[in-house]
Scaffold this active site. Structure first.
Site, PDB file in Angstrom:
ATOM      1  N   ALA A  32       0.804  -1.161  -0.074  1.00  0.00           N
ATOM      2  CA  ALA A  32      -0.076  -0.048   0.149  1.00  0.00           C
ATOM      3  C   ALA A  32       0.866   1.147  -0.052  1.00  0.00           C
ATOM      4  CB  ALA A  32      -0.873  -0.049   1.162  1.00  0.00           C
ATOM      5  N   HIS A  37       6.743   5.830   1.771  1.00  0.00           N
ATOM      6  CA  HIS A  37       7.697   4.814   1.476  1.00  0.00           C
ATOM      7  C   HIS A  37       8.732   4.996   0.218  1.00  0.00           C
ATOM      8  CE1 HIS A  37       4.043   2.440   2.622  1.00  0.00           C
ATOM      9  NE2 HIS A  37       5.182   1.980   3.361  1.00  0.00           N
ATOM     10  N   GLY A 149      11.780   4.497   8.312  1.00  0.00           N
ATOM     11  CA  GLY A 149      11.195   5.631   8.529  1.00  0.00           C
ATOM     12  C   GLY A 149      11.043   6.198   9.877  1.00  0.00           C
ATOM     13  N   LYS A 151       8.658   7.634  11.354  1.00  0.00           N
ATOM     14  CA  LYS A 151       7.466   7.771  11.669  1.00  0.00           C
ATOM     15  C   LYS A 151       7.070   6.622  12.831  1.00  0.00           C
ATOM     16  CE  LYS A 151       2.714   7.145  10.198  1.00  0.00           C
ATOM     17  NZ  LYS A 151       2.474   5.684  10.592  1.00  0.00           N
ATOM     18  N   GLN A 155      10.000   1.493  16.537  1.00  0.00           N
ATOM     19  CA  GLN A 155      10.312   0.370  15.537  1.00  0.00           C
ATOM     20  C   GLN A 155      11.933   0.460  15.065  1.00  0.00           C
ATOM     21  OE1 GLN A 155       8.078  -1.536  12.122  1.00  0.00           O
ATOM     22  NE2 GLN A 155       9.233  -0.006  10.926  1.00  0.00           N
ATOM     23  N   SER A 187       0.328   7.730   5.717  1.00  0.00           N
ATOM     24  CA  SER A 187       0.507   6.036   6.243  1.00  0.00           C
ATOM     25  C   SER A 187      -0.498   5.515   5.201  1.00  0.00           C
ATOM     26  CB  SER A 187      -0.286   6.231   7.769  1.00  0.00           C
ATOM     27  OG  SER A 187      -0.709   5.092   7.993  1.00  0.00           O
ATOM     28  N   SER A 188      -0.359   4.369   5.393  1.00  0.00           N
ATOM     29  CA  SER A 188      -1.146   3.364   4.451  1.00  0.00           C
ATOM     30  C   SER A 188      -2.477   3.369   5.133  1.00  0.00           C
ATOM     31  CB  SER A 188      -0.655   2.072   4.316  1.00  0.00           C
ATOM     32  OG  SER A 188       0.568   2.044   3.930  1.00  0.00           O
TER      33      SER A 188
HETATM   34  P1  AMP Z   1       5.288  -0.179   6.366  1.00  0.00           P
HETATM   35  O1  AMP Z   1       4.819  -0.395   5.240  1.00  0.00           O
HETATM   36  O2  AMP Z   1       4.060   0.829   7.174  1.00  0.00           O
HETATM   37  O3  AMP Z   1       5.287  -1.136   7.298  1.00  0.00           O
HETATM   38  O4  AMP Z   1       6.308   1.083   6.284  1.00  0.00           O
HETATM   39  C1  AMP Z   1       7.361   0.552   5.643  1.00  0.00           C
HETATM   40  C2  AMP Z   1       8.565   1.533   6.121  1.00  0.00           C
HETATM   41  O5  AMP Z   1       8.137   2.884   5.685  1.00  0.00           O
HETATM   42  C3  AMP Z   1       8.757   1.580   7.676  1.00  0.00           C
HETATM   43  O6  AMP Z   1      10.026   2.051   7.662  1.00  0.00           O
HETATM   44  C4  AMP Z   1       8.144   3.100   7.883  1.00  0.00           C
HETATM   45  O7  AMP Z   1       8.548   3.851   8.951  1.00  0.00           O
HETATM   46  C5  AMP Z   1       8.092   3.787   6.401  1.00  0.00           C
HETATM   47  N1  AMP Z   1       7.050   5.013   6.400  1.00  0.00           N
HETATM   48  C6  AMP Z   1       5.641   4.758   6.371  1.00  0.00           C
HETATM   49  N2  AMP Z   1       5.383   5.817   6.211  1.00  0.00           N
HETATM   50  C7  AMP Z   1       6.237   6.796   6.340  1.00  0.00           C
HETATM   51  C8  AMP Z   1       6.103   8.277   6.191  1.00  0.00           C
HETATM   52  N3  AMP Z   1       5.252   9.102   6.241  1.00  0.00           N
HETATM   53  N4  AMP Z   1       7.331   8.816   6.205  1.00  0.00           N
HETATM   54  C9  AMP Z   1       8.610   8.231   6.321  1.00  0.00           C
HETATM   55  N5  AMP Z   1       8.599   6.941   6.455  1.00  0.00           N
HETATM   56  C10 AMP Z   1       7.345   6.230   6.564  1.00  0.00           C
END
Ligand code: AMP
Length: 281
Positions: A32, A37, A149, A151, A155, A187-188
């Site tokens: 997503a 990302h 990230g 965010k 983690q 965010s997704s």
């Molecule tokens: P996820 O797909 O939500 O597991 O996120 C994958 C990576 O993308 C993780 O390292 C998150 O911290 C990063 N990420 C998600 N949203 C953002 C954002 N708005 N800004 C920076 N990094 C992000």
């Protein structure tokens, strides 16, 4: 861009790249995909010869089955977006190919207090699941660099602890939060918000900014209580936590630290969607 569904084919591709001494940068995601990302992909592009993204909605890191079931999936759009952003390869494994493999060994470690506060306390088992999948991806991909990230601040600290624990020389890059033009952290999960909720969601960022503005004039706990109360009065908004912590340790602050060390973290339910954000000041 190469698209791999099989571990074996991915390993073959990576071996051929490593043979000619290419460095590998890994961007783990749950798909997503969005501009947040893509900022990680761009950062990886700058530092690595070969950029590998992974897309896997990891069931082990969901403490709530409903949350897992409704997690957005958009593989075709994701692949297109990665291609446009010059990603070299994407790995899209099945659950069976990862956790059902003959050579699969669960990875466990004691995360200490990091697993007992904030996201760790609110989402039992979440970080164990994160550590397990990221460790498994490291075993399969053997990256030189990995990009996360900020965010998901906690983690990042968890993965850094894991890298330390396994004495890994993988270099972790902390990437800044990417926001919508009005400030909402991308965010997704934002896709699950209806229009009213999308407006309400802006309160996360606004609260972080208010706390930053008011800091020093008010003590830590008073600010936390005031903003928690204010947000909880909004219809369809429930604060899971607002915490002000030391940015190095994530331990609660009783008194303000020097500039750049104060971290405010927020988790809020907007309708049924749980959103997180944070700000350093
Ligand atoms: P996820 O797909 O939500 O597991 O996120 C994958 C990576 O993308 C993780 O390292 C998150 O911290 C990063 N990420 C998600 N949203 C953002 C954002 N708005 N800004 C920076 N990094 C992000």
């Amino acid at each position: 861009m190469e698209v791999f569904y099989s571990k074996k084919k991915l390993a073959g591709f990576l071996d051929s790249q490593k043979e000619i001494e290419k460095t590998i940068g890994l961007v783990p995601t749950m798909g997503a995909l969005h501009e947040g990302h893509m900022s990680l992909i761009k950062e990886a592009r700058e530092h690595s010869d070969i950029v590998v993204a992974t897309i896997f909605v990891n069931p082990k890191q969901f403490d709530n089955k409903e949350d897992f079931d409704k997690y957005p999936v958009s593989i075709e759009d994701d692949i297109r977006m990665l291609e446009t952003n010059e990603c070299d390869a994407v790995f899209i494994p099945s659950e069976e190919s990862l956790y059902g493999a003959d050579d699969y060994r669960a990875f466990e470690m004691d995360l200490g207090y990091l697993d007992k506060i904030l996201e760790g306390a609110k989402r039992p088992g979440h970080f164990n699941g994160v550590v397990e999948i990221v460790h498994l991806l490291f075993e399969i991909i053997h990256p030189d660099f990995v990009f996360f990230g900020m965010k998901d601040y906690q983690q990042v600290m968890v993965i850094e602890k894991m890298l330390n624990y396994i004495h890994s020389d993988i270099l972790l890059f902390r990437c800044p939060i990417v926001r919508e033009s009005d400030g909402l952290a991308i965010s997704s999960r934002n896709r699950q918000l209806n229009r009213t909720e999308r407006q309400l969601a802006l309160n996360l960022h606004l609260t972080l900014l208010d706390i930053k503005d008011e800091y020093k004039k008010t003590n830590v706990q008073t600010l936390i209580d005031k903003h928690t109360e204010r947000l909880n009065k909004l219809k369809n908004v429930v604060v899971d936590y607002i915490e002000i912590a030391d940015s190095d340790t994530l331990q609660h602050l009783n008194e303000w630290k020097s500039a750049g060390k104060n971290l405010v973290l927020i988790a809020v339910f907007v309708g049924k969607v749980r959103l997180i954000d944070n700000l350093l000041f």
